[in-house]
Design an enzyme around this catalytic site. Sequence first.
Site, PDB file in Angstrom:
ATOM      1  N   ASP A 169       7.165 -13.186 -49.113  1.00  0.00           N
ATOM      2  CA  ASP A 169       8.250 -12.467 -49.778  1.00  0.00           C
ATOM      3  C   ASP A 169       9.393 -13.466 -49.939  1.00  0.00           C
ATOM      4  OD1 ASP A 169      10.030 -10.299 -50.584  1.00  0.00           O
ATOM      5  OD2 ASP A 169      10.922 -10.580 -48.599  1.00  0.00           O
TER       6      ASP A 169
ATOM      7  N   CYS B  73     -21.525  -6.590 -16.907  1.00  0.00           N
ATOM      8  CA  CYS B  73     -20.641  -5.515 -16.428  1.00  0.00           C
ATOM      9  C   CYS B  73     -19.872  -4.906 -17.593  1.00  0.00           C
ATOM     10  CB  CYS B  73     -19.652  -6.061 -15.400  1.00  0.00           C
ATOM     11  SG  CYS B  73     -20.402  -6.859 -13.973  1.00  0.00           S
TER      12      CYS B  73
ATOM     13  N   CYS C  61     -19.148 -10.149 -14.763  1.00  0.00           N
ATOM     14  CA  CYS C  61     -19.844 -10.877 -15.822  1.00  0.00           C
ATOM     15  C   CYS C  61     -19.940 -10.021 -17.075  1.00  0.00           C
ATOM     16  CB  CYS C  61     -21.244 -11.307 -15.364  1.00  0.00           C
ATOM     17  SG  CYS C  61     -22.396  -9.926 -15.124  1.00  0.00           S
TER      18      CYS C  61
ATOM     19  N   ASP D 165       9.731  -9.510 -44.357  1.00  0.00           N
ATOM     20  CA  ASP D 165      10.666  -9.061 -43.323  1.00  0.00           C
ATOM     21  C   ASP D 165      11.300  -7.713 -43.596  1.00  0.00           C
ATOM     22  OD1 ASP D 165      12.378  -9.859 -45.422  1.00  0.00           O
ATOM     23  OD2 ASP D 165      14.006 -10.168 -43.995  1.00  0.00           O
TER      24      ASP D 165
ATOM     25  N   ASP E 143       8.514  -4.356 -47.345  1.00  0.00           N
ATOM     26  CA  ASP E 143       7.353  -5.226 -47.148  1.00  0.00           C
ATOM     27  C   ASP E 143       6.265  -4.549 -46.324  1.00  0.00           C
ATOM     28  OD1 ASP E 143       8.226  -7.570 -48.513  1.00  0.00           O
ATOM     29  OD2 ASP E 143       9.585  -7.981 -46.854  1.00  0.00           O
TER      30      ASP E 143
END
Length: 753
Positions: A441, A26, A23, A638, A642
């Site tokens: 981009d 814990c 739970c 990409d 970037d």
Amino acid sequence: MNETVHSNSKSSAVSIEIEGMTCASCVNRVEKALLKVPGVENSAVNLATERATIAGGDVDALLKAVEKVGYKASLRQPDAPAHDHMHHHDEDAAILKRDVIIAAIPTLPLFLIEMIGHIHMPFHMWVMSLVPTQTLWVAYFALASFVLFVPGRRFFKIGFPALFRGAPEMNSLVALGSGAAWLYSSVVTFVPQLVPAETRYVYFEAAAVIVTLILVGRWLEAMAKGRTGEAISQLVQQQAKTARIVRADKAVEVPVEEVRVGDIIVVRPGEKIAVDGEIVEGESHIDESMISGEPLPVSKTVGASVIGGTLNTSGSFNFRATKVGTDTMLAHIIRMVEDAQAGKLPIQAVVDRVTAVFVPIVIGLAILTAIIWFWLGPDPALTYALVNAVAVLIIACPCAMGLATPMSIMVGTGRAAQLGVLFRKGEALQQLRDAGIVAFDKTGTLTEGKPALTDLILDDDFEHDEVLALIAAVESRSEHPIATAIVAAAEKAGLTIGAVTEFSSNSGTGVTARVDGRLVAVGSQRHMSHLNFSDFSAAIDRLAAEGKTPVFAAIDDRLAAAIVVADTIKPTSKSVIEALHGMGLKTAMISGDNRRTAEAIAAQLGIDEVRAEVLPADKVEAIKSLRQGNRVVAYVGDGINDAPALAEADIGIAVGSGTDAAIESADVVLLGGDLKGVLNALTVSRATLRNIRENLFWAFGYNAVLIPVAAGVLYPAFGILLSPMIGAGAMALSSVFVVGNAQRLRGIKGVTS
């Protein structure tokens, strides 16, 4: 509040597998223990994945700290092969199913005899006529004791030590509740003189039913958790088990673990590719849908890269292994999904603060309930006090609160991976949901990233194929990107390129040559300024308005064509922008192009804002400018240039076909490079956060409403009390509801067209 460990933590993070957590209490206990270890900067403990991720600290000290608070711990090696998440929960489910059956066999007669007797008095009188009450109670004692201390032993084994350490948790509540009912009933059975005559009732059936129902709940929960790890399981199952490598001019089948970088591997039709590599002989079509999401097989020839785990659909080829073991793309994807599933969202902070004190408060409320009913309740007051206190202990459910967030994260990130979206950090789920603007981009993200022939505007006296073949012949002598695009267009059209003589180049303006005896010039207006461009003036103006700059072709000293070579827009870019607008988001484009060209492309796509003439080093400032007005910015890119912008954005989204540097800087990775992944990422993010809110509403609402009902607040006005057995059933179903609701995320539909 403990913060989630980020991948860029100063100290290297270690991952620990933890057994025995049931739970949210814990989780809090383990986190506090880990934070006390010298050198630990932060820690994140996840109930659903049963893992802790810790930055800093000595490993042995970390393991001892977890074991000291009552849980088993083992180091998870960072380079260990990904394991099947379902396997552990399948084992748990099998054990729990066995224990449910063992518990149900003695519980059923106990429950039926008591319940039917309460409902149908003649049946009760008939049982009493057959068996003396004392004998019946002793039988009840034997049956209930077996249920509590054989299949239900786990609750006492874990719950009471935790209680004695001053750190009670879910098992403690179950042990206290069922144990109190059993102990009181045992006293009434064997030493009845210790309690008033009017309170001599036994609750053995309640104790047994409580344990059985909670075991049923945990069994259902374990089965649901097994389904939760299905996405990881599917990825793991994609891994090939063997490979056929060339040794001494022979193909030898070996376990995939024995493949080394540089080995030549033979792949036949219908076989999985064992590791990442590069084709050195042959050609084929490969199903890469598990990586890219694209359903159609991809054509591969010599020099093409192949990915481990993908399927060779036709043809046979040999490839050289370039990445093996944990370095393969598939292994990397599995690690990213696992790391995201182990993370914690900012919304978890509220849950942690509540659950840190939840169980002690529930125990306090149970004691207060017993006191109030004992002093103010009707006769038999002691019985009412016991039953209602037990009901409070049993109905409380910190499990549901602890599972509400991590279960949704686990299913959501797993489903995202199936849709080709990798959340490298779990918290990106929440951040992306809050995005106000998505910036792209241009080159390689919105566009194909390579020039292509887009326009060939002809003079009326010339034919298309004739002109294209002649200019392609001249440009075949050049390595300029424009020349490459023209030659590629001619080859695609199947045109024959003639012989070139007398080739000359005027740097910066154009080229001239003879092709099969005809004089051909290709270049700018300045390169052929002696010609009359009046027939092309309208086309020149139109192209300029579109942000395009043409070059021209002259044949035998007559102007023949205007040519435009440009970076073409990806087929899905416009529809993705429209879909983002439909989601209520603004869009932006960041480009190094001149403003006119950038704005023309943005207008074609319907993009709201443009940052043009932006040098790679200035992209970070462009992201900051988009953040004005407290907007949360998601940036999609990409290229290697970037990476800073991806890191600066609130959510960096890397196109998976891009560079490693871009991917490592991102929070989210789109496999295969399809921009539709942006929509899938947003869809998963919003659905997961909505699912988390539903789970938290249920978990907190359940406890807030039913704990007072169990305490008896409805009794003065309506005479309603809650049986501990009903409380046990409600508590068990509460966790199952949360886990089951999270499973609905497996049905998220991705954008496919």
